[in-house]
Design an enzyme around this catalytic site. Sequence first.
Site, PDB file in Angstrom:
ATOM      1  N   ASN A   2      12.144 -54.496   9.557  1.00  0.00           N
ATOM      2  CA  ASN A   2      13.491 -54.230   9.050  1.00  0.00           C
ATOM      3  C   ASN A   2      14.307 -53.439  10.048  1.00  0.00           C
ATOM      4  O   ASN A   2      13.773 -52.715  10.904  1.00  0.00           O
ATOM      5  CB  ASN A   2      13.416 -53.483   7.709  1.00  0.00           C
ATOM      6  N   ASN A  35      14.126 -36.972   5.704  1.00  0.00           N
ATOM      7  CA  ASN A  35      13.831 -38.150   6.526  1.00  0.00           C
ATOM      8  C   ASN A  35      13.960 -37.770   8.001  1.00  0.00           C
ATOM      9  O   ASN A  35      15.058 -37.695   8.538  1.00  0.00           O
ATOM     10  CB  ASN A  35      14.810 -39.276   6.130  1.00  0.00           C
ATOM     11  N   PHE A  36      12.799 -37.532   8.636  1.00  0.00           N
ATOM     12  CA  PHE A  36      12.741 -37.260  10.083  1.00  0.00           C
ATOM     13  C   PHE A  36      12.154 -38.490  10.770  1.00  0.00           C
ATOM     14  O   PHE A  36      11.456 -38.378  11.787  1.00  0.00           O
ATOM     15  CB  PHE A  36      11.808 -36.079  10.391  1.00  0.00           C
ATOM     16  N   SER A  37      12.413 -39.677  10.233  1.00  0.00           N
ATOM     17  CA  SER A  37      11.571 -40.795  10.656  1.00  0.00           C
ATOM     18  C   SER A  37      12.246 -42.147  10.751  1.00  0.00           C
ATOM     19  O   SER A  37      11.578 -43.112  11.150  1.00  0.00           O
ATOM     20  CB  SER A  37      10.394 -40.895   9.694  1.00  0.00           C
ATOM     21  N   CYS A  38      13.527 -42.276  10.391  1.00  0.00           N
ATOM     22  CA  CYS A  38      14.155 -43.598  10.469  1.00  0.00           C
ATOM     23  C   CYS A  38      14.114 -44.068  11.925  1.00  0.00           C
ATOM     24  O   CYS A  38      14.623 -43.385  12.813  1.00  0.00           O
ATOM     25  CB  CYS A  38      15.592 -43.545   9.971  1.00  0.00           C
ATOM     26  N   ASN A  76       6.423 -43.596   8.203  1.00  0.00           N
ATOM     27  CA  ASN A  76       7.549 -44.513   8.169  1.00  0.00           C
ATOM     28  C   ASN A  76       7.146 -45.723   9.013  1.00  0.00           C
ATOM     29  O   ASN A  76       6.033 -45.780   9.529  1.00  0.00           O
ATOM     30  CB  ASN A  76       8.817 -43.846   8.717  1.00  0.00           C
ATOM     31  N   THR A  77       8.046 -46.668   9.155  1.00  0.00           N
ATOM     32  CA  THR A  77       7.739 -47.885   9.920  1.00  0.00           C
ATOM     33  C   THR A  77       7.604 -47.585  11.409  1.00  0.00           C
ATOM     34  O   THR A  77       8.121 -46.583  11.905  1.00  0.00           O
ATOM     35  CB  THR A  77       8.846 -48.917   9.696  1.00  0.00           C
TER      36      THR A  77
HETATM   37  C1  LIG Z   1      13.830 -52.550   4.384  1.00  0.00           C
HETATM   38  C2  LIG Z   1      13.257 -51.189   4.501  1.00  0.00           C
HETATM   39  C3  LIG Z   1      14.087 -50.072   4.367  1.00  0.00           C
HETATM   40  C4  LIG Z   1      13.573 -48.790   4.475  1.00  0.00           C
HETATM   41  N1  LIG Z   1      14.401 -47.718   4.310  1.00  0.00           N
HETATM   42  C5  LIG Z   1      13.901 -46.452   4.361  1.00  0.00           C
HETATM   43  C6  LIG Z   1      14.725 -45.326   4.104  1.00  0.00           C
HETATM   44  O1  LIG Z   1      15.910 -45.430   3.803  1.00  0.00           O
HETATM   45  N2  LIG Z   1      14.159 -44.093   4.192  1.00  0.00           N
HETATM   46  C7  LIG Z   1      12.836 -43.912   4.486  1.00  0.00           C
HETATM   47  O2  LIG Z   1      12.365 -42.767   4.523  1.00  0.00           O
HETATM   48  N3  LIG Z   1      12.024 -44.968   4.718  1.00  0.00           N
HETATM   49  C8  LIG Z   1      12.526 -46.229   4.651  1.00  0.00           C
HETATM   50  N4  LIG Z   1      11.688 -47.312   4.838  1.00  0.00           N
HETATM   51  C9  LIG Z   1      10.247 -47.077   5.141  1.00  0.00           C
HETATM   52  C10 LIG Z   1       9.370 -47.189   3.903  1.00  0.00           C
HETATM   53  O3  LIG Z   1       9.703 -46.212   2.940  1.00  0.00           O
HETATM   54  C11 LIG Z   1       7.875 -47.044   4.271  1.00  0.00           C
HETATM   55  O4  LIG Z   1       7.688 -45.781   4.878  1.00  0.00           O
HETATM   56  C12 LIG Z   1       7.389 -48.120   5.228  1.00  0.00           C
HETATM   57  O5  LIG Z   1       7.909 -49.381   4.871  1.00  0.00           O
HETATM   58  C13 LIG Z   1       5.865 -48.205   5.265  1.00  0.00           C
HETATM   59  O6  LIG Z   1       5.328 -48.513   4.002  1.00  0.00           O
HETATM   60  P1  LIG Z   1       4.766 -49.989   3.603  1.00  0.00           P
HETATM   61  O7  LIG Z   1       3.704 -50.318   4.583  1.00  0.00           O
HETATM   62  O8  LIG Z   1       4.280 -49.850   2.187  1.00  0.00           O
HETATM   63  O9  LIG Z   1       5.940 -50.913   3.738  1.00  0.00           O
HETATM   64  C14 LIG Z   1      12.191 -48.605   4.737  1.00  0.00           C
HETATM   65  C15 LIG Z   1      11.362 -49.726   4.866  1.00  0.00           C
HETATM   66  C16 LIG Z   1      11.860 -51.004   4.754  1.00  0.00           C
HETATM   67  C17 LIG Z   1      10.930 -52.190   4.896  1.00  0.00           C
END
Ligand SMILES: Cc1cc2nc3c(=O)[nH]c(=O)nc-3n(C[C@H](O)[C@H](O)[C@H](O)COP(=O)(O)O)c2cc1C
Length: 372
Positions: free
Chosen positions: A86, A149-152, A216-217
């Site tokens: 994403n 959120n220190f991770s976007c 985070n991702t």
């Molecule tokens: C489309 C999308 C949007 C996301 N937006 C945020 C966000 O706004 N803030 C945040 O802290 N993490 C965001 N994340 C990260 C997720 O909260 C999570 O940390 C990450 O997807 C890993 O978890 P998973 O393996 O279950 O997907 C986002 C992830 C995706 C896929």
Amino acid sequence: MTRSVEFTGIKFENPFLLSSAPPTESESNIMRAFDAGWGGVVVKTIGLHPVVNVYGARTKFFRTSPDDNNVSMKKRPGAALHGSWNWELISDKPLEWWVPRIRRMKEAHPTKVVIASIMAGSGSDKELRNWQILTQGCQDAGADGIECNFSCPHMDRKDMGSNIGKDEGLCSVVTEAVKEVAKVPVWTKLTPATQDIVVEAAACFRGGADAVVSSNTFPSLPIIDPDTLEFEINVDGLVSSGGLGGPAILPLSLANMARMCQAFPDRAFSAIGGVSDFSQAASYFLLGAGTVQVCTAAMLDQAIGPNVIKRLNAGLDAFLEKNGWNSVEEFRGLRRDRVVAQSKIRRPEGEAYQGGYVEGYAMPDESTTVSS
Ligand SMILES: Cc1cc2nc3c(=O)[nH]c(=O)nc-3n(C[C@H](O)[C@H](O)[C@H](O)COP(=O)(O)O)c2cc1C
């Protein structure tokens, strides 16, 4: 036997939360999530700066298939999920939009947990004040906790998102600013895109964080289609670094969680990364995490994961029953100390040890290769 846990002083009816992401981007999603059985939600990150997302899709899914072993966004029959990708930004709804909604969620579901994820910059006193404005707005609306959120992973600004999470000084300073006004527990969500996440976790705890959240991702790119020479997701042929989530990040995120739980065995950690049923959640609990969050699996299950939470709860019940435990606390951290330095791993001795010079080593013959 109970599913409930206490984490950073907050009582959860079960230890499973939807993470901050599309599943928690609206009031209707969150209400549905609570009805479906989630113990809590982390609201999609709220900021004070205007947000405009890129054209077109903000999330796509990588799949892989036994026929081609390729990781591609192209749909093929028999392909299995590999990960999500994403380049979505934080919530495009302002704080004023979220405040009455957080209030209504808590009124409708007082026993469910609402954590507000927030984000601002860190390059000036005004930006630090923005963290405080967000904290006060969300806690006054009834949020049970704050997740910083220190991770976007896709922020151009040097003082925001994962650029904070890569800088131990900023991690401490921002956490301190939030703690100055917070009346509720403060969690900090770190980026995995750092040399040694233990350093930033330590900085957050120095700043007063009640828990660290990971992962985070991971910064990543979609592949280039060899036929069209275009990235599989792009706008006008262009792409930027985005975030990888889902099954692909489970082992990576486990490794980070293991290091942090070992470094701070008495601290609270909320785990994220590749969870879709209890078997993955169990690994995080066994390493020492106290709650588990889910995004990708929930997105693919009616947007908020009604079947995912059913599987998580049923899996936890069965696991407790099978092992004769009464709660998560009885097995949390049981495997924390099983991750050791390589030199501590037993080697074959004497005759059995070939000094590494096994004939045929690295040849594709199972009888002579070292098993992996
Ligand atoms: C489309 C999308 C949007 C996301 N937006 C945020 C966000 O706004 N803030 C945040 O802290 N993490 C965001 N994340 C990260 C997720 O909260 C999570 O940390 C990450 O997807 C890993 O978890 P998973 O393996 O279950 O997907 C986002 C992830 C995706 C896929």
